[in-house]
Design an enzyme around this catalytic site. Structure first.
Site, PDB file in Angstrom:
ATOM      1  NE  ARG A 169      -0.328   0.780   4.879  1.00 61.80           N
ATOM      2  CZ  ARG A 169      -0.491   0.335   6.115  1.00 61.80           C
ATOM      3  NH1 ARG A 169      -1.419  -0.559   6.378  1.00 61.80           N
ATOM      4  NH2 ARG A 169       0.256   0.810   7.100  1.00 61.80           N
ATOM      5  CG  ASP A 208       3.633  -5.030   2.920  1.00 58.24           C
ATOM      6  OD1 ASP A 208       3.205  -5.253   4.063  1.00 58.24           O
ATOM      7  OD2 ASP A 208       3.792  -3.878   2.474  1.00 58.24           O
ATOM      8  CG  ASP A 241       9.144  -9.482   9.497  1.00 64.08           C
ATOM      9  OD1 ASP A 241       9.638  -8.333   9.453  1.00 64.08           O
ATOM     10  OD2 ASP A 241       8.860 -10.041  10.567  1.00 64.08           O
ATOM     11  CB  VAL A 242      11.973  -5.423   6.096  1.00 61.57           C
ATOM     12  CG1 VAL A 242      11.321  -5.237   4.736  1.00 61.57           C
ATOM     13  CG2 VAL A 242      11.297  -4.583   7.178  1.00 61.57           C
ATOM     14  CG  ASN A 260       8.159   1.990   0.612  1.00 63.03           C
ATOM     15  OD1 ASN A 260       8.045   3.214   0.690  1.00 63.03           O
ATOM     16  ND2 ASN A 260       7.128   1.160   0.801  1.00 63.03           N
ATOM     17  CE1 TYR A 281       9.115   7.057  10.311  1.00 63.08           C
ATOM     18  CE2 TYR A 281       9.589   9.414  10.248  1.00 63.08           C
ATOM     19  CZ  TYR A 281       9.223   8.239   9.603  1.00 63.08           C
ATOM     20  OH  TYR A 281       8.977   8.243   8.245  1.00 63.08           O
ATOM     21  CE  LYS A 304      11.714   6.194   7.880  1.00 64.72           C
ATOM     22  NZ  LYS A 304      11.761   5.228   6.766  1.00 64.72           N
ATOM     23  CB  THR A 331       0.410   7.045   3.030  1.00 62.71           C
ATOM     24  OG1 THR A 331       1.252   7.441   4.127  1.00 62.71           O
ATOM     25  CG2 THR A 331       1.074   7.423   1.714  1.00 62.71           C
TER      26      THR A 331
HETATM   27  N1  LIG Z   1       3.711   9.052   4.617  1.00 63.08           N
HETATM   28  C1  LIG Z   1       4.595   9.956   5.020  1.00 63.08           C
HETATM   29  O1  LIG Z   1       4.221  11.078   5.418  1.00 63.08           O
HETATM   30  C2  LIG Z   1       6.066   9.639   4.981  1.00 63.08           C
HETATM   31  C3  LIG Z   1       6.962  10.698   5.195  1.00 63.08           C
HETATM   32  C4  LIG Z   1       8.325  10.457   5.184  1.00 63.08           C
HETATM   33  C5  LIG Z   1       8.801   9.169   4.980  1.00 63.08           C
HETATM   34  N2  LIG Z   1       7.904   8.152   4.784  1.00 63.08           N
HETATM   35  C6  LIG Z   1       8.467   6.802   4.610  1.00 63.08           C
HETATM   36  O2  LIG Z   1       8.005   6.244   3.398  1.00 63.08           O
HETATM   37  C7  LIG Z   1       7.900   4.817   3.536  1.00 63.08           C
HETATM   38  C8  LIG Z   1       6.514   4.355   3.103  1.00 63.08           C
HETATM   39  O3  LIG Z   1       5.567   5.008   3.935  1.00 63.08           O
HETATM   40  P1  LIG Z   1       3.983   5.032   3.643  1.00 63.08           P
HETATM   41  O4  LIG Z   1       3.545   6.400   3.953  1.00 63.08           O
HETATM   42  O5  LIG Z   1       3.673   4.418   2.344  1.00 63.08           O
HETATM   43  O6  LIG Z   1       3.503   4.096   4.848  1.00 63.08           O
HETATM   44  P2  LIG Z   1       2.325   3.011   4.951  1.00 63.08           P
HETATM   45  O7  LIG Z   1       2.161   2.769   6.396  1.00 63.08           O
HETATM   46  O8  LIG Z   1       1.159   3.401   4.136  1.00 63.08           O
HETATM   47  O9  LIG Z   1       2.991   1.734   4.260  1.00 63.08           O
HETATM   48  C9  LIG Z   1       4.091   1.091   4.850  1.00 63.08           C
HETATM   49  C10 LIG Z   1       4.155  -0.315   4.316  1.00 63.08           C
HETATM   50  O10 LIG Z   1       5.259  -0.979   4.989  1.00 63.08           O
HETATM   51  C11 LIG Z   1       4.817  -2.271   5.344  1.00 63.08           C
HETATM   52  N3  LIG Z   1       5.586  -2.848   6.453  1.00 63.08           N
HETATM   53  C12 LIG Z   1       5.573  -2.483   7.736  1.00 63.08           C
HETATM   54  N4  LIG Z   1       6.350  -3.323   8.469  1.00 63.08           N
HETATM   55  C13 LIG Z   1       6.858  -4.232   7.596  1.00 63.08           C
HETATM   56  C14 LIG Z   1       7.719  -5.344   7.731  1.00 63.08           C
HETATM   57  N5  LIG Z   1       8.209  -5.719   8.931  1.00 63.08           N
HETATM   58  N6  LIG Z   1       8.052  -6.036   6.626  1.00 63.08           N
HETATM   59  C15 LIG Z   1       7.545  -5.686   5.406  1.00 63.08           C
HETATM   60  N7  LIG Z   1       6.714  -4.654   5.220  1.00 63.08           N
HETATM   61  C16 LIG Z   1       6.368  -3.931   6.308  1.00 63.08           C
HETATM   62  C17 LIG Z   1       3.356  -2.067   5.735  1.00 63.08           C
HETATM   63  O11 LIG Z   1       2.643  -3.303   5.797  1.00 63.08           O
HETATM   64  C18 LIG Z   1       2.879  -1.133   4.640  1.00 63.08           C
HETATM   65  O12 LIG Z   1       2.432  -1.824   3.501  1.00 63.08           O
HETATM   66  C19 LIG Z   1       8.240   4.506   4.984  1.00 63.08           C
HETATM   67  O13 LIG Z   1       9.580   4.105   5.101  1.00 63.08           O
HETATM   68  C20 LIG Z   1       8.032   5.833   5.680  1.00 63.08           C
HETATM   69  O14 LIG Z   1       8.777   5.947   6.868  1.00 63.08           O
HETATM   70  C21 LIG Z   1       6.565   8.349   4.790  1.00 63.08           C
END
Ligand SMILES: NC(=O)c1ccc[n+]([C@@H]2O[C@H](COP(=O)([O-])OP(=O)(O)OC[C@H]3O[C@@H](n4cnc5c(N)ncnc54)[C@H](O)[C@@H]3O)[C@@H](O)[C@H]2O)c1
Length: 267
Positions: A16, A37, A63-64, A90, A160, A164, A197
């Site tokens: 997602r 995922d 599972d990463v 990601n 967090y 990062k 998201t």
């Molecule tokens: N959305 C934001 O505002 C934002 C801002 C800065 C950085 N990010 C980064 O971007 C990336 C994606 O974020 P997003 O907004 O799409 O988040 P999201 O929560 O919508 O999606 C994250 C995905 O990671 C998967 N995930 C979680 N733990 C996992 C694991 N152990 N193994 C495999 N998959 C796993 C989840 O199931 C999910 O599908 C992340 O690294 C996040 O930190 C997001």
């Protein structure tokens, strides 16, 4: 421009959000993608939407935080499409809690996904990227999802931010490490602002709880106002940056931090 014809990408957290949008954009510019995922049902749905006539997308349980899981995912990707040219680290978690109230168990869960996951993914996929990079004039590519919270201080979740920040500097250091070894693998990071998201919404919820007395509209307004361009980011904004860094257009880029935040960190 930004074509990924013939390339194969493994995207963690692809079920997602930013990962799923990246998969869709990559397929639209010629790549085949493997989504890894823990959310198997969501991954299967994302893959079903991508596979039209040809098989261009494949889902694996990943599972990463687990080394064996990465080994199995790399094998599944190579079995499905024969190689891996691009790794997108990601998958990520956001706790959204005052760090003074976070349990050690929650901290370890955050580190396991946001940092151990990037380390294990980079290590597990490096041999495949080394092989495929030799066949490409601009090598293979790793794109790590960091954050603006990995560049400047952020008040909502210092833990967090710590993870990062680690991803930011791991990106630069692995870029130098691969270059030193003459490995044809470029490594760059993307630093999103607040993106719409589930995780982005979680940051608004956290802002409401910690900053605006549970007024969610005020927290959303505050979050939008922090972006000089006057809006939150979209998954498309970030997917385009990831595709750019993964493509030969970024052939002379390694160790870079690409900020995609509507100007938030410019001030
Ligand atoms: N959305 C934001 O505002 C934002 C801002 C800065 C950085 N990010 C980064 O971007 C990336 C994606 O974020 P997003 O907004 O799409 O988040 P999201 O929560 O919508 O999606 C994250 C995905 O990671 C998967 N995930 C979680 N733990 C996992 C694991 N152990 N193994 C495999 N998959 C796993 C989840 O199931 C999910 O599908 C992340 O690294 C996040 O930190 C997001």
């Amino acid at each position: 421009m930004n074509r990924l014809d013939g390339k194969v990408a493994l995207i963690s957290g692809g079920a997602r959000g930013i990962g799923a949008e990246t998969a869709q954009l990559m397929v639209s510019v010629g790549a085949r993608v493997v989504l890894g995922d823990v959310l198997d049902q969501e991954s299967a749905e994302t893959v079903a939407a991508l596979n039209t006539d040809d098989e261009v997308a494949h889902a694996v349980h990943l599972d990463v935080s687990d080394e064996d899981s990465w080994t199995a995912a790399v094998k599944a990707a190579e079995d499905a499409f024969g190689k891996i040219d691009i790794l997108v680290n990601n998958a990520g978690l956001f706790l959204g809690q005052d760090f003074e109230e976070v349990s050690v168990a929650d901290w370890e869960r955050l580190v396991a996904v946001n940092m151990t996951g990037v380390f294990l993914g980079t290590r597990a996929v490096a041999p495949a990227l080394r092989r495929s990079g030799k066949d490409s004039p601009h090598g293979s590519a790793i794109v790590n999802l960091s954050s603006i919270a990995g560049l400047v201080g952020a008040p909502l979740d210092p833990l967090y931010s710590m993870t990062k920040g680690g991803v930011t500097i791991f990106t630069k250091s692995t870029a130098l490490d691969f270059a030193r070894k003459k490995d044809p693998i470029r490594v760059n990071s993307v630093h999103p602002g607040v993106i719409d998201t589930q995780m982005g919404q979680q940051t608004i919820d956290t802002g409401a709880r910690l900053l605006t007395n549970n007024d969610r509209d005020a927290a959303l307004h505050r979050s939008i106002q922090r972006h000089p361009m006057g809006r939150l980011g979209t998954v498309d904004d970030i997917a385009r940056a990831i595709v750019f860094l993964a493509s030969d257009d970024a052939g002379f880029m390694t160790g870079s931090s690409l900020v995609v935040d509507g100007g938030l960190t410019a001030a």
